[in-house]
Design a protein around this motif. Sequence first.
Motif, mmCIF file in Angstrom:
data_model
loop_
_atom_site.group_PDB
_atom_site.id
_atom_site.type_symbol
_atom_site.label_atom_id
_atom_site.label_comp_id
_atom_site.label_asym_id
_atom_site.label_seq_id
_atom_site.Cartn_x
_atom_site.Cartn_y
_atom_site.Cartn_z
ATOM 1 N N TYR A 63 43.037 46.868 32.585
ATOM 2 C CA TYR A 63 42.515 46.908 33.841
ATOM 3 C C TYR A 63 43.242 48.127 34.798
ATOM 4 O O TYR A 63 42.461 48.380 35.794
ATOM 5 N N LYS A 64 44.406 48.425 34.670
ATOM 6 C CA LYS A 64 45.136 49.253 35.214
ATOM 7 C C LYS A 64 44.533 50.861 34.940
ATOM 8 O O LYS A 64 44.650 51.981 35.936
ATOM 9 N N LYS A 65 43.872 51.171 33.961
ATOM 10 C CA LYS A 65 43.173 52.216 33.637
ATOM 11 C C LYS A 65 41.926 52.639 34.538
ATOM 12 O O LYS A 65 41.479 51.911 34.821
ATOM 13 N N PRO A 66 42.001 54.079 34.941
ATOM 14 C CA PRO A 66 40.979 54.360 35.681
ATOM 15 C C PRO A 66 39.452 54.155 35.119
ATOM 16 O O PRO A 66 39.462 53.972 33.862
ATOM 17 N N HIS A 67 38.578 53.486 36.034
ATOM 18 C CA HIS A 67 37.111 53.370 35.552
ATOM 19 C C HIS A 67 37.177 51.904 34.891
ATOM 20 O O HIS A 67 36.145 51.710 34.288
ATOM 21 N N SER A 68 37.976 50.892 34.941
ATOM 22 C CA SER A 68 38.170 49.816 34.316
ATOM 23 C C SER A 68 37.069 49.012 35.221
ATOM 24 O O SER A 68 37.011 49.160 36.222
ATOM 25 N N ILE A 69 36.413 47.860 34.435
ATOM 26 C CA ILE A 69 35.518 46.962 35.068
ATOM 27 C C ILE A 69 36.382 45.682 35.331
ATOM 28 O O ILE A 69 36.677 45.041 34.259
ATOM 29 N N ILE A 70 36.894 45.350 36.301
ATOM 30 C CA ILE A 70 37.600 44.127 36.734
ATOM 31 C C ILE A 70 36.807 43.301 37.106
ATOM 32 O O ILE A 70 36.061 43.304 37.742
ATOM 33 N N LYS A 71 37.110 41.895 36.708
ATOM 34 C CA LYS A 71 36.555 40.683 36.850
ATOM 35 C C LYS A 71 36.639 40.239 38.395
ATOM 36 O O LYS A 71 37.752 40.635 38.924
ATOM 37 N N ALA A 72 35.599 39.892 39.026
ATOM 38 C CA ALA A 72 35.761 39.575 40.622
ATOM 39 C C ALA A 72 36.942 38.547 40.825
ATOM 40 O O ALA A 72 37.708 38.832 41.751
ATOM 41 N N ARG A 73 37.332 37.552 40.006
ATOM 42 C CA ARG A 73 38.268 36.591 40.420
ATOM 43 C C ARG A 73 39.705 37.296 40.233
ATOM 44 O O ARG A 73 40.433 37.042 40.886
ATOM 45 N N ILE A 74 39.624 38.351 39.257
ATOM 46 C CA ILE A 74 41.085 39.254 39.341
ATOM 47 C C ILE A 74 41.148 40.145 40.638
ATOM 48 O O ILE A 74 42.283 40.273 41.029
ATOM 49 N N LYS A 75 40.059 40.610 40.806
ATOM 50 C CA LYS A 75 40.067 41.265 42.199
ATOM 51 C C LYS A 75 40.561 40.573 43.516
ATOM 52 O O LYS A 75 41.321 41.110 44.160
ATOM 53 N N GLU A 76 39.913 39.498 43.389
ATOM 54 C CA GLU A 76 40.286 38.281 44.413
ATOM 55 C C GLU A 76 41.647 38.074 44.549
ATOM 56 O O GLU A 76 42.507 38.365 45.481
ATOM 57 N N HIS A 77 42.114 38.034 43.254
ATOM 58 C CA HIS A 77 43.602 37.488 43.342
ATOM 59 C C HIS A 77 44.622 38.689 43.722
ATOM 60 O O HIS A 77 45.569 38.532 44.318
ATOM 61 N N ALA A 78 44.146 39.804 43.132
ATOM 62 C CA ALA A 78 44.992 41.009 43.605
ATOM 63 C C ALA A 78 44.980 41.488 44.896
ATOM 64 O O ALA A 78 45.978 41.739 45.720
ATOM 65 N N ILE A 79 43.725 41.105 45.668
ATOM 66 C CA ILE A 79 43.684 41.594 47.255
ATOM 67 C C ILE A 79 44.559 40.587 47.873
ATOM 68 O O ILE A 79 45.411 40.738 48.754
ATOM 69 N N MET A 80 44.513 39.111 47.465
ATOM 70 C CA MET A 80 45.190 37.909 48.182
ATOM 71 C C MET A 80 46.863 38.400 47.905
ATOM 72 O O MET A 80 47.668 37.990 48.792
ATOM 73 N N ALA A 81 47.040 38.728 46.582
ATOM 74 C CA ALA A 81 48.690 39.124 46.548
ATOM 75 C C ALA A 81 49.153 40.149 47.285
ATOM 76 O O ALA A 81 50.201 40.154 47.896
ATOM 77 N N LEU A 82 48.124 41.211 47.301
ATOM 78 C CA LEU A 82 48.601 42.437 48.358
ATOM 79 C C LEU A 82 48.505 42.110 49.632
ATOM 80 O O LEU A 82 49.501 42.524 50.349
ATOM 81 N N SER A 83 47.850 41.202 50.155
ATOM 82 C CA SER A 83 47.777 40.899 51.462
ATOM 83 C C SER A 83 49.127 39.861 51.704
ATOM 84 O O SER A 83 49.619 40.082 52.895
ATOM 85 N N LEU A 84 49.484 39.054 50.893
ATOM 86 C CA LEU A 84 50.765 38.378 50.989
ATOM 87 C C LEU A 84 52.026 39.397 50.808
ATOM 88 O O LEU A 84 52.870 39.292 51.765
ATOM 89 N N ILE A 85 52.086 40.249 50.150
ATOM 90 C CA ILE A 85 52.939 41.258 50.074
ATOM 91 C C ILE A 85 53.274 42.035 51.420
ATOM 92 O O ILE A 85 54.041 42.417 51.949
ATOM 93 N N LYS A 86 51.997 42.552 52.012
ATOM 94 C CA LYS A 86 51.949 43.214 53.356
ATOM 95 C C LYS A 86 52.507 42.227 54.358
ATOM 96 O O LYS A 86 53.253 42.703 55.196
ATOM 97 N N HIS A 87 52.077 41.180 54.367
ATOM 98 C CA HIS A 87 52.565 40.229 55.320
ATOM 99 C C HIS A 87 54.082 39.842 55.156
ATOM 100 O O HIS A 87 54.700 39.997 56.176
#
Length: 140
Positions: A63-87
Amino acid sequence: MTTVDANILKTIPSRVDASKTLGLIKTGNVGPQHLQAIKNITAFNDEKISDWLDISVKTYRLYKKPHSIIKARIKEHAIMALSLIKHGIEVFGSSENFLEWLQKENFFFDKKAPIDFMDTNSGIKFIDDRLTALAYGDNA
């Protein structure tokens, strides 16, 4: 933190927010760079991050490779983790201080480290709520 990682964090909500997370996912702009940013900012190994995302290390690396197709649940978890990190960086003043807190046993987490709750979206939300409490003067 690299310039790319800082720019990614600028686009991420400062708090875990379901509607903003969904909005980011639906724009189609969430991709491998977000997974790489988690690794760069936290300096955790692939095994730890793949555990959070509930995927194999092999899948995480794919998933870290360019042009990877990432499942929506993984994207969601990643954004939530990044939001937590930012906070966390906002509350503690640096990624180092936040990551130190994240890995220490804590009374509010049943004497476990908050990081142990990163594997579910509700766990991330719970950690985020504790950060908000800390920001308003509650105990660590």
